[in-house]
Design an enzyme around this catalytic site. Structure first.
Site, PDB file in Angstrom:
ATOM      1  N   GLY A 109      33.986  36.840  27.255  1.00  0.00           N
ATOM      2  CA  GLY A 109      34.992  37.898  27.293  1.00  0.00           C
ATOM      3  C   GLY A 109      34.454  39.203  26.726  1.00  0.00           C
ATOM      4  O   GLY A 109      35.195  40.006  26.185  1.00  0.00           O
ATOM      5  N   GLY A 111      33.345  41.518  28.519  1.00  0.00           N
ATOM      6  CA  GLY A 111      33.585  42.602  29.469  1.00  0.00           C
ATOM      7  C   GLY A 111      32.522  42.735  30.535  1.00  0.00           C
ATOM      8  O   GLY A 111      32.128  43.845  30.881  1.00  0.00           O
ATOM      9  N   SER A 112      32.077  41.596  31.103  1.00  0.00           N
ATOM     10  CA  SER A 112      31.026  41.690  32.114  1.00  0.00           C
ATOM     11  C   SER A 112      31.531  42.398  33.378  1.00  0.00           C
ATOM     12  O   SER A 112      30.780  43.130  34.009  1.00  0.00           O
ATOM     13  CB  SER A 112      30.452  40.317  32.437  1.00  0.00           C
ATOM     14  OG  SER A 112      31.479  39.381  32.598  1.00  0.00           O
ATOM     15  N   SER A 113      32.807  42.220  33.730  1.00  0.00           N
ATOM     16  CA  SER A 113      33.324  42.887  34.943  1.00  0.00           C
ATOM     17  C   SER A 113      33.308  44.396  34.760  1.00  0.00           C
ATOM     18  O   SER A 113      32.886  45.144  35.663  1.00  0.00           O
ATOM     19  CB  SER A 113      34.765  42.464  35.244  1.00  0.00           C
ATOM     20  OG  SER A 113      34.897  41.090  35.175  1.00  0.00           O
ATOM     21  N   ALA A 114      33.776  44.851  33.592  1.00  0.00           N
ATOM     22  CA  ALA A 114      33.780  46.294  33.319  1.00  0.00           C
ATOM     23  C   ALA A 114      32.344  46.811  33.283  1.00  0.00           C
ATOM     24  O   ALA A 114      32.045  47.888  33.821  1.00  0.00           O
ATOM     25  CB  ALA A 114      34.470  46.575  31.991  1.00  0.00           C
ATOM     26  N   ALA A 115      31.449  46.041  32.676  1.00  0.00           N
ATOM     27  CA  ALA A 115      30.057  46.492  32.538  1.00  0.00           C
ATOM     28  C   ALA A 115      29.389  46.642  33.903  1.00  0.00           C
ATOM     29  O   ALA A 115      28.724  47.655  34.161  1.00  0.00           O
ATOM     30  CB  ALA A 115      29.272  45.521  31.650  1.00  0.00           C
ATOM     31  N   ASP A 156      37.824  48.674  28.269  1.00  0.00           N
ATOM     32  CA  ASP A 156      36.477  48.113  28.329  1.00  0.00           C
ATOM     33  C   ASP A 156      35.514  49.047  29.061  1.00  0.00           C
ATOM     34  O   ASP A 156      34.323  49.123  28.729  1.00  0.00           O
ATOM     35  CB  ASP A 156      36.490  46.711  28.967  1.00  0.00           C
ATOM     36  CG  ASP A 156      37.456  46.600  30.139  1.00  0.00           C
ATOM     37  OD1 ASP A 156      37.989  47.640  30.591  1.00  0.00           O
ATOM     38  OD2 ASP A 156      37.679  45.473  30.601  1.00  0.00           O
TER      39      ASP A 156
HETATM   40  O1  PMV Z   1      40.402  39.863  27.651  1.00  0.00           O
HETATM   41  P1  PMV Z   1      39.726  41.163  27.432  1.00  0.00           P
HETATM   42  O2  PMV Z   1      38.679  41.129  26.396  1.00  0.00           O
HETATM   43  O3  PMV Z   1      39.291  41.773  28.710  1.00  0.00           O
HETATM   44  O4  PMV Z   1      40.840  42.135  26.812  1.00  0.00           O
HETATM   45  C1  PMV Z   1      42.072  42.357  27.408  1.00  0.00           C
HETATM   46  C2  PMV Z   1      42.829  43.377  26.617  1.00  0.00           C
HETATM   47  C3  PMV Z   1      44.242  43.623  27.128  1.00  0.00           C
HETATM   48  O5  PMV Z   1      44.805  44.660  26.328  1.00  0.00           O
HETATM   49  C4  PMV Z   1      45.093  42.389  26.978  1.00  0.00           C
HETATM   50  C5  PMV Z   1      44.257  44.053  28.582  1.00  0.00           C
HETATM   51  C6  PMV Z   1      43.744  45.451  28.835  1.00  0.00           C
HETATM   52  O6  PMV Z   1      43.284  45.704  29.956  1.00  0.00           O
HETATM   53  O7  PMV Z   1      43.822  46.304  27.957  1.00  0.00           O
END
Ligand code: PMV
Length: 325
Positions: A109, A111-115, A156
């Site tokens: 978790g 953030g590989s998709s965002a990265a 992210d």
């Molecule tokens: O699950 P992660 O680490 O991608 O975090 C999600 C965080 C949330 O606030 C629940 C969703 C968001 O996009 O901000």
């Protein structure tokens, strides 16, 4: 056109304000030094070819006309949609071979998709010599995330694009880098992969059924995040830890805590952490603990004993950057 472009993008950890940030409140996120590498190479064929071994894709390929049409492999969605959006915006078309190399498991978790979304946009901008401001990279990447998964605050993406530690409001309404000297975190992975959109939808249902209660809980989280912004800037770890514990209680009330997260969090607190909470959507993934130097080993041991995996990461990491070939 350049032969190939390599981009290195940091992962992220949410420090405060998850879930509230979906509802136009702030959060605080830090970039971490576990990074993704995205390599973009122009090719003759009118195709998009993707090699992303960490998500089980070897020579995944689509015609340029078919980007995001037909069957799109799960692991290819963000990059494929990012390319389509970039080409559409700048009226371009070019065959591409893209490779990703993950410095961390997609399970954590981080953030590989965002990265990868940020990586492909920064990479394409460089390849086509288009100068983009950070905010423009954010807008294109955010559109891509929403096209693919429909929900998400974009926090992210901001961590990947700006690096460091950031105070962030939904959709990039506010993106303020924070100067933080040190952030002694211990990160524990539960071993369970959480599905963020599912958890976000679960909170939305709870909110719908309990408008006032959940609404005021989210407002409380926002208040807390603003206090944490101050305590972090002052380097007041005791206060920051206390706020982490408070934030964790509120996240528990939102129904996103799990038995596994809770046991790692209690283990860290009992071993001497200033504070501990889940990080991100909840439902699995990682917890974070703020820990005095002399207690670090003890906290790490306690997390392992409670069934967690300690992940070595440094917060406050550098933003997405081009690597020389
Ligand atoms: O699950 P992660 O680490 O991608 O975090 C999600 C965080 C949330 O606030 C629940 C969703 C968001 O996009 O901000």
């Amino acid at each position: 056109m350049k032969e190939q472009v390599k981009v290195s993008v940091p992962g992220k950890l949410m420090l405060f304000g998850e879930h509230a940030v979906v509802y136009h409140y702030p959060c605080i996120v830090t970039a971490v030094d576990q990074r993704m590498q995205i390599i973009v190479k122009p090719i003759e064929k009118k195709k998009f070819i993707l090699h992303a071994p960490e998500v089980g894709l070897e020579d995944y390929s689509k015609g340029l006309r078919d980007l995001t049409r037909g069957r799109t492999a799960k692991g290819a969605r963000f990059i494929e949609t990012g390319i389509k959006n970039f080409f559409q915006k700048f009226k371009l078309r070019q065959g591409l071979r893209v490779k990703t190399k993950a410095g961390f498991s997609a399970e954590f978790g981080f953030g590989s998709s965002a990265a990868v979304t940020v990586g492909i946009i920064v990479g394409l901008a460089r390849l086509f010599k288009i100068k983009l401001l950070k905010k423009q990279v954010f807008e294109l990447a955010y559109k891509t995330i929403l096209d693919v998964q429909g929900v998400g605050s974009g926090f992210d993406l901001a961590a990947a694009i700006w690096g460091g530690t950031i105070y962030f409001v939904t959709g990039g309404q506010k993106i303020s880098p924070m100067r933080i000297k040190s952030l002694p975190l211990v990160v524990g992975y539960t071993g369970i992969k959480a599905d963020t959109p599912t958890v976000v939808k679960k909170v939305a249902v709870l909110k719908q059924n309990n408008q006032k209660l959940v609404g005021s809980l989210l407002a409380q989280i926002s208040l807390l995040t603003n206090q944490a912004r101050k305590s972090l800037l002052q380097g007041d770890f005791r206060k920051t830890g206390e706020l982490m514990n408070l934030n964790q209680g509120m996240l528990d009330a939102l129904g996103v805590n799990t038995k596994e997260l809770a046991s790692l969090i209690f283990a860290a607190r009992e071993a001497g952490a200033w504070g501990a909470k889940l990080s991100g959507a909840g439902g699995g993934d990682c917890m974070i603990a703020l820990v005095p130097k002399e207690k670090r080993l003890k906290v790490e041991k306690a997390i392992k004993k409670a069934g967690g995996k300690v992940i070595k990461v440094e917060p406050n990491a550098e933003k997405a950057k081009l690597e020389t070939n």
